[in-house]
Design a protein around this motif. Structure first.
Motif, mmCIF file in Angstrom:
data_model
loop_
_atom_site.group_PDB
_atom_site.id
_atom_site.type_symbol
_atom_site.label_atom_id
_atom_site.label_comp_id
_atom_site.label_asym_id
_atom_site.label_seq_id
_atom_site.Cartn_x
_atom_site.Cartn_y
_atom_site.Cartn_z
ATOM 1 N N SER A 119 -4.683 23.160 4.265
ATOM 2 C CA SER A 119 -3.100 21.760 3.499
ATOM 3 C C SER A 119 -3.660 20.678 2.910
ATOM 4 O O SER A 119 -4.496 20.156 3.457
ATOM 5 N N THR A 120 -2.824 20.761 1.578
ATOM 6 C CA THR A 120 -2.603 19.183 1.147
ATOM 7 C C THR A 120 -1.359 18.676 0.538
ATOM 8 O O THR A 120 -0.572 20.072 0.603
ATOM 9 N N SER A 121 -0.887 16.993 0.570
ATOM 10 C CA SER A 121 -0.479 16.624 0.306
ATOM 11 C C SER A 121 -0.012 15.546 -0.709
ATOM 12 O O SER A 121 -1.192 15.259 -0.098
ATOM 13 N N TYR A 122 0.374 15.734 -1.631
ATOM 14 C CA TYR A 122 0.069 14.526 -2.621
ATOM 15 C C TYR A 122 2.193 13.985 -2.781
ATOM 16 O O TYR A 122 2.862 14.094 -2.991
ATOM 17 N N GLU A 123 1.309 12.487 -2.938
ATOM 18 C CA GLU A 123 2.885 11.678 -3.705
ATOM 19 C C GLU A 123 3.215 12.036 -5.397
ATOM 20 O O GLU A 123 1.783 12.764 -6.101
ATOM 21 N N HIS A 124 4.214 12.439 -5.716
ATOM 22 C CA HIS A 124 4.524 12.968 -6.558
ATOM 23 C C HIS A 124 4.049 12.609 -8.611
ATOM 24 O O HIS A 124 3.723 12.997 -9.059
ATOM 25 N N PHE A 125 4.063 11.361 -8.480
ATOM 26 C CA PHE A 125 3.632 10.460 -9.839
ATOM 27 C C PHE A 125 2.061 11.376 -9.742
ATOM 28 O O PHE A 125 0.890 10.535 -10.658
ATOM 29 N N VAL A 126 1.270 11.956 -8.351
ATOM 30 C CA VAL A 126 -0.261 12.118 -9.317
ATOM 31 C C VAL A 126 -0.679 13.715 -8.960
ATOM 32 O O VAL A 126 -1.123 14.049 -9.107
ATOM 33 N N LYS A 127 0.440 14.388 -9.068
ATOM 34 C CA LYS A 127 0.236 15.935 -8.806
ATOM 35 C C LYS A 127 0.332 16.420 -9.940
ATOM 36 O O LYS A 127 0.724 16.141 -10.962
ATOM 37 N N ARG A 152 1.153 -0.926 -0.022
ATOM 38 C CA ARG A 152 0.318 -0.662 0.123
ATOM 39 C C ARG A 152 0.726 1.397 -0.424
ATOM 40 O O ARG A 152 2.158 1.608 0.652
ATOM 41 N N GLU A 153 0.528 2.195 -0.991
ATOM 42 C CA GLU A 153 1.377 4.131 -0.450
ATOM 43 C C GLU A 153 -0.056 4.745 -0.724
ATOM 44 O O GLU A 153 -0.460 5.181 -0.916
ATOM 45 N N PHE A 154 0.697 5.957 -0.212
ATOM 46 C CA PHE A 154 0.337 6.734 -0.279
ATOM 47 C C PHE A 154 -0.033 7.260 -1.104
ATOM 48 O O PHE A 154 0.912 8.023 -2.703
ATOM 49 N N VAL A 155 -1.251 8.385 -1.239
ATOM 50 C CA VAL A 155 -1.737 8.935 -2.502
ATOM 51 C C VAL A 155 -2.001 10.686 -2.375
ATOM 52 O O VAL A 155 -0.974 11.434 -3.278
ATOM 53 N N ALA A 156 -2.483 10.829 -1.273
ATOM 54 C CA ALA A 156 -3.056 12.273 -1.022
ATOM 55 C C ALA A 156 -2.815 12.563 0.493
ATOM 56 O O ALA A 156 -2.859 11.645 0.759
#
Length: 126
Positions: free
Chosen positions: A57-65, A45-49
């Motif tokens: 405030s939000t954060s995204y994994e680089h491959f979905v930005k 399992r991996e982080f997405v957002a």
């Protein structure tokens, strides 16, 4: 225990879009940061957002930005993940998760999350 229920998954062709929703069963939802994770077949399992408790405030994994957008409506106890330009390698089960530390920032490590939904399947065909 607060229940989280994901919906909105399905099958789309590459380049298509889906909007996932995650509904929480209690109003305390508004106090917690939320995250979306995914698990592809045979992979971890991996982080997405993720989004902080207020939605500011939000954060995204680089491959979905630039393609995915996380948002929340605290009045509806719901967090969303808008996914555009989907790729076949993004096929998997998508989970929402709740960080039950109140009024905190969005986190990217899955072990920071205390409560998980059962997931919704997303299938992207080429």
């Amino acid at each position: 225990q607060v229940q989280l229920v994901e919906s909105g998954g399905g099958s789309v062709q590459a380049g298509g879009s889906l909007r996932l929703s995650c509904a929480a069963s209690e109003r305390t939802f508004r106090n917690y940061a939320m995250g979306w994770f995914r698990q592809a077949p045979g992979k971890e399992r991996e982080f997405v957002a993720a989004i902080n408790w207020s939605g500011g405030s939000t954060s995204y994994e680089h491959f979905v930005k630039g393609r995915f957008t996380i948002s929340r409506e605290n009045a509806k106890n719901t967090v969303y993940l808008q996914m555009n330009s989907l790729k076949p390698e993004e096929t998997g089960v998508y989970y929402c998760a709740e960080d039950r530390q109140t009024y905190t920032y969005e986190k990217t490590w899955e072990k920071e999350y205390d409560n998980w939904g059962r997931g919704t399947q997303v299938t992207v065909s080429s």
